[in-house]
Design a protein around this motif. Sequence first.
Motif, PDB file in Angstrom:
ATOM      1  N   ALA A  29       0.832  -1.209   0.000  1.00 47.04           N
ATOM      2  CA  ALA A  29       0.000   0.000   0.000  1.00 47.04           C
ATOM      3  C   ALA A  29       0.864   1.256   0.000  1.00 47.04           C
ATOM      4  N   GLU A  30       1.928   1.244   0.794  1.00 47.25           N
ATOM      5  CA  GLU A  30       2.818   2.404   0.866  1.00 47.25           C
ATOM      6  C   GLU A  30       3.516   2.675  -0.460  1.00 47.25           C
ATOM      7  N   ALA A  31       3.693   1.643  -1.273  1.00 47.65           N
ATOM      8  CA  ALA A  31       4.439   1.773  -2.528  1.00 47.65           C
ATOM      9  C   ALA A  31       3.565   2.154  -3.719  1.00 47.65           C
ATOM     10  N   VAL A  32       2.247   2.094  -3.582  1.00 46.99           N
ATOM     11  CA  VAL A  32       1.360   2.399  -4.717  1.00 46.99           C
ATOM     12  C   VAL A  32       1.344   3.902  -4.961  1.00 46.99           C
ATOM     13  N   ALA A  38       3.275  -2.489 -11.444  1.00 45.58           N
ATOM     14  CA  ALA A  38       2.763  -3.615 -10.656  1.00 45.58           C
ATOM     15  C   ALA A  38       3.826  -4.686 -10.489  1.00 45.58           C
ATOM     16  N   LEU A  39       4.742  -4.791 -11.439  1.00 52.03           N
ATOM     17  CA  LEU A  39       5.829  -5.758 -11.312  1.00 52.03           C
ATOM     18  C   LEU A  39       6.734  -5.402 -10.136  1.00 52.03           C
ATOM     19  N   GLU A  40       6.949  -4.101  -9.898  1.00 51.95           N
ATOM     20  CA  GLU A  40       7.718  -3.677  -8.733  1.00 51.95           C
ATOM     21  C   GLU A  40       6.959  -3.998  -7.441  1.00 51.95           C
ATOM     22  N   LEU A  41       5.653  -3.808  -7.429  1.00 51.69           N
ATOM     23  CA  LEU A  41       4.854  -4.172  -6.255  1.00 51.69           C
ATOM     24  C   LEU A  41       4.941  -5.673  -5.995  1.00 51.69           C
ATOM     25  N   ASP A  42       4.964  -6.452  -7.066  1.00 56.73           N
ATOM     26  CA  ASP A  42       5.086  -7.902  -6.935  1.00 56.73           C
ATOM     27  C   ASP A  42       6.421  -8.268  -6.278  1.00 56.73           C
ATOM     28  N   ARG A  43       7.490  -7.586  -6.685  1.00 57.78           N
ATOM     29  CA  ARG A  43       8.807  -7.838  -6.090  1.00 57.78           C
ATOM     30  C   ARG A  43       8.801  -7.497  -4.592  1.00 57.78           C
ATOM     31  N   ILE A  44       8.211  -6.360  -4.254  1.00 59.14           N
ATOM     32  CA  ILE A  44       8.123  -5.951  -2.851  1.00 59.14           C
ATOM     33  C   ILE A  44       7.377  -7.011  -2.036  1.00 59.14           C
ATOM     34  N   LEU A  59       1.986 -17.783  -6.242  1.00 58.30           N
ATOM     35  CA  LEU A  59       3.036 -18.053  -7.220  1.00 58.30           C
ATOM     36  C   LEU A  59       3.037 -19.537  -7.581  1.00 58.30           C
ATOM     37  N   GLY A  60       2.673 -19.838  -8.817  1.00 56.66           N
ATOM     38  CA  GLY A  60       2.591 -21.217  -9.279  1.00 56.66           C
ATOM     39  C   GLY A  60       1.260 -21.888  -9.030  1.00 56.66           C
ATOM     40  N   LEU A  61       0.354 -21.251  -8.279  1.00 61.63           N
ATOM     41  CA  LEU A  61      -0.953 -21.851  -7.995  1.00 61.63           C
ATOM     42  C   LEU A  61      -1.768 -21.932  -9.287  1.00 61.63           C
ATOM     43  N   TYR A  62      -2.111 -23.147  -9.691  1.00 61.21           N
ATOM     44  CA  TYR A  62      -2.793 -23.381 -10.968  1.00 61.21           C
ATOM     45  C   TYR A  62      -1.996 -22.803 -12.141  1.00 61.21           C
ATOM     46  N   GLY A  63      -0.709 -22.578 -11.934  1.00 61.83           N
ATOM     47  CA  GLY A  63       0.124 -22.017 -12.990  1.00 61.83           C
ATOM     48  C   GLY A  63       0.224 -20.507 -13.008  1.00 61.83           C
ATOM     49  N   PHE A  64      -0.321 -19.804 -11.980  1.00 61.12           N
ATOM     50  CA  PHE A  64      -0.245 -18.340 -11.965  1.00 61.12           C
ATOM     51  C   PHE A  64       1.214 -17.913 -11.831  1.00 61.12           C
ATOM     52  N   PRO A  65       1.650 -16.886 -12.622  1.00 60.30           N
ATOM     53  CA  PRO A  65       3.084 -16.596 -12.721  1.00 60.30           C
ATOM     54  C   PRO A  65       3.630 -15.567 -11.744  1.00 60.30           C
ATOM     55  N   ALA A  66       2.879 -15.117 -10.756  1.00 61.99           N
ATOM     56  CA  ALA A  66       3.339 -14.012  -9.918  1.00 61.99           C
ATOM     57  C   ALA A  66       2.911 -14.213  -8.469  1.00 61.99           C
ATOM     58  N   THR A  67       3.455 -13.356  -7.593  1.00 62.37           N
ATOM     59  CA  THR A  67       3.134 -13.395  -6.166  1.00 62.37           C
ATOM     60  C   THR A  67       1.809 -12.706  -5.879  1.00 62.37           C
ATOM     61  N   ILE A  68       1.530 -11.594  -6.566  1.00 59.36           N
ATOM     62  CA  ILE A  68       0.273 -10.875  -6.374  1.00 59.36           C
ATOM     63  C   ILE A  68      -0.550 -10.907  -7.652  1.00 59.36           C
ATOM     64  N   CYS A  69      -1.852 -10.810  -7.488  1.00 61.09           N
ATOM     65  CA  CYS A  69      -2.729 -10.451  -8.605  1.00 61.09           C
ATOM     66  C   CYS A  69      -2.854  -8.930  -8.567  1.00 61.09           C
ATOM     67  N   ALA A  70      -2.505  -8.285  -9.674  1.00 60.19           N
ATOM     68  CA  ALA A  70      -2.536  -6.827  -9.764  1.00 60.19           C
ATOM     69  C   ALA A  70      -3.512  -6.448 -10.866  1.00 60.19           C
ATOM     70  N   SER A  71      -4.677  -5.938 -10.466  1.00 63.07           N
ATOM     71  CA  SER A  71      -5.801  -5.769 -11.382  1.00 63.07           C
ATOM     72  C   SER A  71      -6.193  -4.300 -11.481  1.00 63.07           C
ATOM     73  N   PRO A  72      -5.770  -3.605 -12.547  1.00 58.38           N
ATOM     74  CA  PRO A  72      -6.059  -2.181 -12.671  1.00 58.38           C
ATOM     75  C   PRO A  72      -7.438  -1.906 -13.261  1.00 58.38           C
ATOM     76  N   ASN A  73      -8.072  -0.844 -12.782  1.00 57.60           N
ATOM     77  CA  ASN A  73      -9.247  -0.254 -13.419  1.00 57.60           C
ATOM     78  C   ASN A  73     -10.372  -1.254 -13.609  1.00 57.60           C
ATOM     79  N   GLU A  74     -10.656  -1.669 -14.861  1.00 63.55           N
ATOM     80  CA  GLU A  74     -11.792  -2.554 -15.122  1.00 63.55           C
ATOM     81  C   GLU A  74     -11.479  -4.027 -14.885  1.00 63.55           C
ATOM     82  N   VAL A  75     -10.234  -4.358 -14.525  1.00 65.45           N
ATOM     83  CA  VAL A  75      -9.887  -5.752 -14.242  1.00 65.45           C
ATOM     84  C   VAL A  75     -10.387  -6.100 -12.839  1.00 65.45           C
ATOM     85  N   VAL A  76     -11.209  -7.139 -12.763  1.00 68.19           N
ATOM     86  CA  VAL A  76     -11.827  -7.519 -11.487  1.00 68.19           C
ATOM     87  C   VAL A  76     -10.833  -8.289 -10.622  1.00 68.19           C
TER      88      VAL A  76
END
Length: 250
Positions: A29-32, A38-44, A59-76
């Motif tokens: 939250a402090e970094a937004v 969002a890739l930098e937020l994922d690293r943090i 990370l790796g759950l069902y093949g998801f490639p990142a630590t966070i889901c980062a969903s801007p604007n209209e992305v749910v």
Amino acid sequence: MPIVLKRPVEVERMAEAGARLTEVMDLVAEAVRPGVSALELDRIAREAIEARGARPAFLGLYGFPATICASPNEVVVHGIPSERPLEEGEILSVDMGLFYDGYAADMARTFPVGEVSDEAERLIRVTEESFWAGFDAAQPGARLGDVSAAIQKHVEDAGFWVVREFVGHGIGREMHEDPQVPNFGRPGLGPKLRPGMTLAIEPMVTLFAAPVVVLDDGWTASSGRGNLAAHYENTVAITESGPRLLTGRR
């Protein structure tokens, strides 16, 4: 699958996992801000999770490639973090989970990126309020439908739309357990809430009714251009004395 009730010692372990995840979300939250990707937020998030002796749950759950889901604007939900810098006036939903000492915690927040419109601010606020309406309804002896109906009523009274395509879930030794926890429904229906149940309650709300479509990457779930989406989630335990927050703060 049967609903797995947790013993008090297991709820305490989940609370320990939740406390660590809350700290990580605070750092994100402090970094937004405008200009951060969002890739930098994922690293943090990943570094902070691992520094706390935990491991990223997504990370790796069902093949998801990142630590966070980062969903801007209209992305749910389920946005994949990218290198694109965030821009002033956008909103960003961040969903993340971790495992600590064999137990999972899961939470999500939607953040304004700099100054945002009044409409976006109200959407974020109402989505959070709807979580608390559901939380307050999650009393032992109540029905799961009471939680769902309380969320739906708060959202719809504000003139917004509850997403139907994605729901909350049970959580514990696995990230996703039974039961499913819809954000819409009728009071008095569904499983009875019993002490030891642990749930990820997560309203997902859009400005107006529209189908949510998964894009070609197989993950990004969009409500359509111009239809902002917000997400608010905490892990909750049902106890003899009422619902207990395992992530976040009230």
